[in-house]
Structures are given as C-alpha cells and as structure tokens.
Scaffold this active site. Structure first.
Site, PDB file in Angstrom:
ATOM      1  N   ARG A  57       0.969  -0.982   0.137  1.00 45.75           N
ATOM      2  CA  ARG A  57      -0.223  -0.164  -0.301  1.00 45.75           C
ATOM      3  C   ARG A  57       1.133   1.511   0.081  1.00 45.75           C
ATOM      4  O   ARG A  57      -0.099   2.149  -0.753  1.00 45.75           O
ATOM      5  CB  ARG A  57      -1.032  -0.170   1.134  1.00 45.75           C
ATOM      6  CG  ARG A  57      -1.945  -0.633   1.171  1.00 45.75           C
ATOM      7  CD  ARG A  57      -2.686  -0.902   2.233  1.00 45.75           C
ATOM      8  NE  ARG A  57      -2.179  -1.680   2.569  1.00 45.75           N
ATOM      9  CZ  ARG A  57      -1.780  -3.554   2.410  1.00 45.75           C
ATOM     10  NH1 ARG A  57      -2.800  -3.481   1.518  1.00 45.75           N
ATOM     11  NH2 ARG A  57      -1.363  -4.191   2.698  1.00 45.75           N
ATOM     12  N   THR A  58       2.139   1.173   0.877  1.00 50.04           N
ATOM     13  CA  THR A  58       2.379   2.286   0.823  1.00 50.04           C
ATOM     14  C   THR A  58       3.052   3.003  -0.838  1.00 50.04           C
ATOM     15  O   THR A  58       3.238   4.374  -0.647  1.00 50.04           O
ATOM     16  CB  THR A  58       3.651   2.908   2.149  1.00 50.04           C
ATOM     17  OG1 THR A  58       2.726   2.221   2.649  1.00 50.04           O
ATOM     18  CG2 THR A  58       4.490   3.869   2.661  1.00 50.04           C
ATOM     19  N   LYS A  86      25.395  -4.859  -4.789  1.00 48.75           N
ATOM     20  CA  LYS A  86      27.235  -4.601  -4.993  1.00 48.75           C
ATOM     21  C   LYS A  86      27.904  -4.174  -3.367  1.00 48.75           C
ATOM     22  O   LYS A  86      29.324  -3.744  -3.747  1.00 48.75           O
ATOM     23  CB  LYS A  86      27.169  -3.849  -5.917  1.00 48.75           C
ATOM     24  CG  LYS A  86      26.442  -4.560  -7.423  1.00 48.75           C
ATOM     25  CD  LYS A  86      26.610  -3.522  -8.638  1.00 48.75           C
ATOM     26  CE  LYS A  86      26.380  -4.131 -10.098  1.00 48.75           C
ATOM     27  NZ  LYS A  86      26.594  -2.674 -10.849  1.00 48.75           N
ATOM     28  N   ARG A 107      12.107   4.153   2.764  1.00 46.72           N
ATOM     29  CA  ARG A 107      11.521   2.755   3.736  1.00 46.72           C
ATOM     30  C   ARG A 107      12.320   1.925   4.103  1.00 46.72           C
ATOM     31  O   ARG A 107      13.673   1.492   3.053  1.00 46.72           O
ATOM     32  CB  ARG A 107      10.243   1.803   3.705  1.00 46.72           C
ATOM     33  CG  ARG A 107       9.470   0.823   3.991  1.00 46.72           C
ATOM     34  CD  ARG A 107       8.560  -0.237   4.117  1.00 46.72           C
ATOM     35  NE  ARG A 107       7.519   0.583   4.404  1.00 46.72           N
ATOM     36  CZ  ARG A 107       6.140   0.863   4.353  1.00 46.72           C
ATOM     37  NH1 ARG A 107       6.264  -1.112   4.358  1.00 46.72           N
ATOM     38  NH2 ARG A 107       4.993   0.895   4.839  1.00 46.72           N
ATOM     39  N   HIS A 135       6.309   5.851  11.244  1.00 47.71           N
ATOM     40  CA  HIS A 135       5.756   5.869  10.063  1.00 47.71           C
ATOM     41  C   HIS A 135       4.246   7.562   9.547  1.00 47.71           C
ATOM     42  O   HIS A 135       3.057   6.890   9.833  1.00 47.71           O
ATOM     43  CB  HIS A 135       4.553   4.926  10.149  1.00 47.71           C
ATOM     44  CG  HIS A 135       4.739   4.367   8.311  1.00 47.71           C
ATOM     45  ND1 HIS A 135       4.154   5.462   7.416  1.00 47.71           N
ATOM     46  CD2 HIS A 135       3.611   3.271   7.707  1.00 47.71           C
ATOM     47  CE1 HIS A 135       3.801   4.659   5.936  1.00 47.71           C
ATOM     48  NE2 HIS A 135       3.687   3.555   6.445  1.00 47.71           N
TER      49      HIS A 135
END
Ligand code: NCD
Length: 309
Positions: A57-58, A86, A107, A135
């Site tokens: 969703r986010t 890497k 995030r 959040h």
C-alpha cells in the site's frame, strides 16, 4: 508560500494540530477536484521511491497519488536488484536518487534512516517507515480516516490493539493523537507493551491506559485500531509464536462494541481481524487505505508547489 513547500516529512512530531487540519482540508479539496484539474498539480515532477523493506500500500499509494496529480515515479522496491547488492551505501544511493527526482520516499529497517537520508538529499525526503520508530504519513491518513468517518477527532475514545512494541504506525498515531482531546486505551500482550523510552514525550500530551484485556473498555470505544504482530522484528521465532494470534477481532467482539464504532488497521492484516468483519459497516480499513492515496497526493502537492494548489 505554503509552509510545507520543500519540507521533509521525517516525524509526525513536527506537525501541529493546525498543520494537520490544513492537510485534512487540502485533502478534502483534492478529493473534489476533477481528474483533469488534479493532473495539473504536479505535472512534470518526479517522485523516487527507495524501499529496503516490503510494501504494498505505501509504495503503490505514493505512485498512484503521484500519477493522479500528473507526476511520475521511479524507484527501487527490491534492493536485491539494485547496487546495494554490490555494497553501495545508503548515503550514495540516496544521493543518486535525489539527482533523478524532485522528492524521495524512503522505507528502511533502521530507526533514524529517514533523518539521515534527509541530511544527504538536497530534495525533500518523506519517511515511509523507519524501523520500529515512525510512519508519519500513515498517521496522517489514520487521523484523516477518523475525521471522515466519525466527523471529528476530539472527544473520541480510541483503542489500539496488537503489537505496540514493534509497530511503528502506533508511535506515529499516538504522537498525532497527542494534538487532540482523546481517551486512548492500549491493549497488548504483556511482552508487546508500548516502549517506555518512546512514550516519554507522548505521555506529556496524551492520557492512556494499558491493559492485556481487550474486553475492558470495548463497549466504550469509538475507534478500534488493530495492528499486526510484527513477526519480522522479533529477535527469535519462539517469542513470536508465544504471542501470535493473541487478539482476533471477529463478529463476536464487534457485537460488544457501539454500533457506530469503526475498526481501522494500517494493513497488511494477517489473522488479527477475521474476514467476516470486512462486510460490516464498522470495517473502515479499506477506506483508510483509499484515503491514504488522497492524503499522499495532498502532501506531494504541498511539498512540490510553492503556493500550494
Ligand atoms: C505498516 C508498516 O509498514 O509499518 N504497513 C503500512 O505501511 N500500511 C504496518 C505493518 O506492516 O504491519
């Protein structure tokens, strides 16, 4: 100039009640705009997303929000396909992403990650989940949902149930609620109680009770905010298994609640709300997810336009 122009969104603690209310009224405005007018708001702007943890969703609501206001999105949703694999550092990745975009959405599993990114990026950074810490855009969406569905926030009785220790949405939600006159009841297994170190500031603004028993205040609640047990944050599987399934919101529990109470959940839901609750008028978690898109369009519109929209 609008006060959110070029601002980072790192913590909900930076938002006053009047700023939250400005965002809510701008969201009402954006929801009423015709699609053709919405698409003018961020025409030609680019959002970059950088997700070091899973999301449905986010990330998609940010992308969908950006598309609906005329902008485009690019980014990394699976870091195993990026140069992180890497050995590239978060700092260098953020620096690169900010070159390719006008706003960066991050995030990351570490507390403090968004603030760190904001110090490096010369474009605004939006915290889309930092560890177990915060959040903030979820909290704005949660309060907006309450306002839409209950027509007010002040005066409400709000229960928050589930994983209060590791659930970052809970901390942002509590800080945001601290701007309002609400009664909060926290319900969790003993081992998943709210973290004392993180509630020091919340306690100055908000009164709350703590309990392991969901029945205690259930008949008084206007809002029940349910959260997922955050399996991925447990130091070991055995501890998770002890609390898994501690609370399941089903039709039997709903019967004990006020008929006009609402049930919210930031989602994803695992087994903490049974699916037969979905079709009741009390279930508002899918509406909540939809409001999230409009709230994010609003935030992007305000961050990217000097004079708002
Ligand atoms: C939440 C999160 O990532 O913190 N999800 C979301 O963004 N809606 C809640 C969760 O994962 O349980």
């Amino acid at each position: 100039m609008n006060e959110f122009y070029k601002k980072d969104i790192i913590t909900i603690k930076d938002f006053s009640k009047s700023q939250l209310e400005t965002i809510f009224s701008s969201t009402d405005k954006i929801m009423q705009l015709a699609p053709i007018d919405r698409r003018e708001i961020c025409k030609g702007s680019t959002l970059a997303y950088l997700f070091y943890e899973p999301s449905t969703r986010t990330r998609l609501s940010f992308e969908s929000a950006m598309a609906s206001i005329g902008g485009s999105s690019l980014g990394i949703s699976n870091i195993s396909n990026s140069s992180t694999q890497k050995g590239e550092s978060l700092a260098d990745t953020v620096r690169m992403m900010s070159i390719y975009s006008d706003v960066l959405v991050l995030r990351h599993p570490l507390d403090g990650s968004s603030r760190f990114a904001a110090e490096i990026s010369d474009k605004p950074v939006i915290n889309a989940g930092s560890g177990t810490e915060e959040h903030p855009t979820q909290a704005i969406q949660d309060l907006f949902t309450i306002k839409k569905e209950k027509k007010k926030i002040d005066g409400l009785k709000i229960g928050i149930v589930g994983d209060l220790k590791y659930g970052r949405t809970v901390y942002s939600f509590l800080h945001a609620l601290g701007n309002y006159d609400v009664d909060v009841h926290l319900i969790s297994p003993e081992s998943l109680r709210i973290r004392n170190d993180s509630t020091y500031e919340i306690k100055k603004k908000l009164d709350f009770t703590e309990s392991t028993n969901i029945d205690e205040y259930i008949d008084e609640l206007d809002v029940l905010y349910v959260t997922r047990i955050q399996k991925e944050r447990f130091p070991d599987e055995e501890e998770y298994l002890k609390v898994k399934g501690s609370y399941v919101v089903g039709l039997d529990l709903l019967k004990k609640m006020k008929s006009d109470s609402i049930v919210l959940h930031p989602l994803p839901r695992i087994d903490e709300i049974s699916t037969d609750v979905d079709k009741t008028p009390n279930a508002k978690y899918f509406e909540q997810a939809e409001y999230g898109k409009h709230v994010r369009s609003t935030l992007l519109g305000l961050i990217l336009n000097e004079n708002g929209f």
